[in-house]
Design a protein around this motif. Structure first.
Motif, short mmCIF file in Angstrom:
data_model
loop_
_atom_site.label_atom_id
_atom_site.label_comp_id
_atom_site.label_asym_id
_atom_site.label_seq_id
_atom_site.Cartn_x
_atom_site.Cartn_y
_atom_site.Cartn_z
N LEU A 207 -3.58 -46.54 2.28
CA LEU A 207 -4.16 -45.03 1.76
C LEU A 207 -3.61 -43.51 1.68
N GLY A 208 -2.38 -43.64 2.14
CA GLY A 208 -2.41 -42.35 2.49
C GLY A 208 -2.09 -41.45 3.63
N VAL A 209 -2.61 -42.33 4.37
CA VAL A 209 -2.81 -42.02 6.20
C VAL A 209 -1.51 -42.36 7.15
N THR A 210 -1.65 -41.00 7.77
CA THR A 210 -0.06 -41.46 8.39
C THR A 210 -0.36 -40.58 9.94
N GLY A 211 0.22 -40.93 11.22
CA GLY A 211 0.33 -40.17 12.03
C GLY A 211 0.64 -38.69 12.21
N TYR A 212 0.39 -38.26 13.30
CA TYR A 212 0.76 -36.56 13.22
C TYR A 212 2.29 -36.99 13.46
N HIS A 213 3.01 -37.77 14.12
CA HIS A 213 4.17 -38.67 14.25
C HIS A 213 4.12 -39.55 14.49
N GLU A 214 5.48 -40.51 14.14
CA GLU A 214 5.05 -41.90 14.70
C GLU A 214 6.41 -42.52 15.11
N VAL B 252 15.75 -44.18 19.08
CA VAL B 252 14.37 -44.18 17.97
C VAL B 252 14.89 -43.29 17.29
N ASN B 253 14.13 -43.24 15.71
CA ASN B 253 14.30 -42.36 15.21
C ASN B 253 12.70 -42.25 14.80
N ILE B 254 12.15 -40.34 15.13
CA ILE B 254 10.70 -40.26 15.18
C ILE B 254 10.38 -38.98 13.50
N LYS B 255 9.21 -40.15 13.24
CA LYS B 255 9.05 -39.06 11.91
C LYS B 255 8.03 -37.95 12.05
N ILE B 256 8.14 -37.62 11.52
CA ILE B 256 7.18 -35.29 11.92
C ILE B 256 7.57 -35.45 10.56
N PRO B 257 5.93 -35.36 10.33
CA PRO B 257 5.51 -35.06 8.75
C PRO B 257 5.91 -33.58 7.86
N GLY B 258 6.57 -32.99 7.03
CA GLY B 258 6.60 -31.84 6.58
C GLY B 258 8.29 -31.75 6.42
N THR C 284 15.25 -35.02 5.98
CA THR C 284 13.86 -34.92 5.26
C THR C 284 14.10 -36.47 4.28
N GLU C 285 12.91 -37.16 4.48
CA GLU C 285 13.25 -38.04 3.31
C GLU C 285 11.61 -37.90 2.26
N PRO C 286 11.01 -38.07 1.19
CA PRO C 286 10.14 -38.45 0.35
C PRO C 286 9.49 -39.40 1.01
N ILE C 287 8.15 -39.31 1.33
CA ILE C 287 6.85 -40.46 1.42
C ILE C 287 5.71 -40.16 0.87
N GLY C 288 4.88 -41.29 -0.06
CA GLY C 288 3.97 -41.38 -0.20
C GLY C 288 4.11 -41.63 -2.19
N PRO C 289 2.64 -41.84 -2.54
CA PRO C 289 2.76 -41.86 -4.31
C PRO C 289 2.33 -39.52 -4.29
N HIS D 167 4.72 -37.35 -3.26
CA HIS D 167 6.04 -36.96 -2.96
C HIS D 167 6.03 -35.87 -1.82
N SER D 168 5.14 -36.01 -0.62
CA SER D 168 5.36 -35.30 0.75
C SER D 168 6.49 -35.88 1.33
N ASN D 169 6.88 -35.09 2.00
CA ASN D 169 7.86 -34.83 2.66
C ASN D 169 8.04 -35.64 4.60
N VAL D 170 8.92 -36.29 4.59
CA VAL D 170 8.46 -36.23 6.25
C VAL D 170 10.40 -36.22 6.78
N THR D 171 10.57 -35.60 8.27
CA THR D 171 11.92 -35.46 8.60
C THR D 171 12.11 -36.43 9.60
N ILE D 172 13.37 -37.28 9.83
CA ILE D 172 13.62 -38.24 10.39
C ILE D 172 14.12 -37.45 11.91
#
Length: 312
Positions: free
Chosen positions: A14-21, A57-63, A85-90, A92-97
């Motif tokens: 559904l496109g729901v992700t954690g604050y960080h993962e 570990v690689n931490i994924k932070i939205p934005g 930064t990588e694009p994620i989701g339908p 095309h939002s971004n997440v920083t690794i």
């Protein structure tokens, strides 16, 4: 959901992700975060401090933005060049690794600044060794119980009050050699000593290298301490990862380096026979004959190796 194990997968669909993962599950780290406007602060701690193995570990932070790491001992930030930064989701939002490597017991504070805009990131660099510092002038303050002081007070009321004030005896011991080793192995210091060690040396540089300069102390045997370069205010360090950012503190020519490392009191207590009167609880619980608590002589002091590193 008919199976709780499918919940996370359904939320991700559904496109729901954690604050960080974590990009890959990791059982060695604890993490939480705080959001302050365009800043996301992620606190990470390697809580298995007795494992002896670092963890990555690689931490994924939205934005998207620029990632920094804060040194909580000095208050300095430095940019993490291997974050990207990588694009994620339908949509095309971004997440920083953000790649993070932590030694057992080490903590890290990562800040993502989303106001800085999009960042492709750079390849992470392996620190290179600029110089090694093997020879030191070593002095250890040996702490022991001093003479008790008797304090008497007579206010003319028909009685005298008396109290005993304990004191500390501090003896300065000079190591016979300048090579780094635990105090118990240093001639002139010895296995019965607890206290504070002071290490002095001169680092000679033909030129100050460009980049972030870090003084890696190697092993401090778990002791709290500080580093001072060319008379600057002492800077503390994480005992699990004793490194100090010395960028801007060095100069061409001679540089005075002072490291102070403290210890617990265990070796002094052992030498005074303190543990001889404490029973071994495990023996008592298992019905074994009485025996005193066996405490080994601990490694204390700066064991090194001490190296100056540069991160370009």
């Amino acid at each position: 959901m008919d199976d709780p194990a499918r919940t996370v997968g359904a939320l991700r669909a559904l496109g729901v992700t954690g604050y960080h993962e974590f990009a890959v599950p990791n059982q060695n780290l604890l993490a939480y975060e705080r959001i302050d406007g365009d800043l996301t602060h992620v606190y990470v701690y390697h809580f298995l401090y007795e494992t002896g193995e670092p963890t990555r570990v690689n931490i994924k932070i939205p934005g998207s933005g620029i990632a920094y790491r804060l040194d909580p001992w000095s208050g300095r930030f430095h940019e993490l060049g291997d974050a990207h930064t990588e694009p994620i989701g339908p949509e095309h939002s971004n997440v920083t690794i953000v790649p993070v490597r932590l030694r057992p017991g080490e903590a890290a504070i990562i800040t993502l600044d989303r106001s800085a805009g999009y960042s492709l990131g750079e390849s992470g660099t392996v620190p290179s060794v600029v110089a090694e510092l093997p020879h030191w002038d070593i002095t250890v303050e040996s702490w022991d119980a001093g003479e008790d002081q008797l304090i008497e007070e007579n206010r003319g009321l028909g009685y005298v009050t008396r109290e005993v004030r304990p004191t500390t005896a501090v003896t300065r011991l000079r190591a016979d050699a300048g090579a780094l080793a635990p105090w118990k192995n240093l001639d002139g210091v010895g296995p019965e000593v607890s206290g504070v060690g002071e290490y002095r040396t001169t680092l000679v540089l033909e030129a100050v290298p460009a980049g972030r300069l870090v003084l890696d102390l190697g092993d401090v045997c778990g002791g709290l301490g500080s580093v001072s370069v060319n008379g600057c205010a002492p800077v503390g360090f994480d005992t699990s990862a004793p490194r100090v950012d010395v960028t801007g503190l060095l100069r061409a020519g001679g540089n005075d380096v002072v490291v102070r490392v403290s210890s617990a009191l265990s070796n002094r207590l052992k030498a005074r026979g303190y543990y001889d009167h404490i029973p071994d609880v495990s023996a008592l619980l298992n019905g074994l004959p009485y025996r005193p608590h066996d405490v080994p002589v601990r490694d204390y002091g700066l064991a090194g190796p001490v190296r100056l590193l540069v991160e370009n």
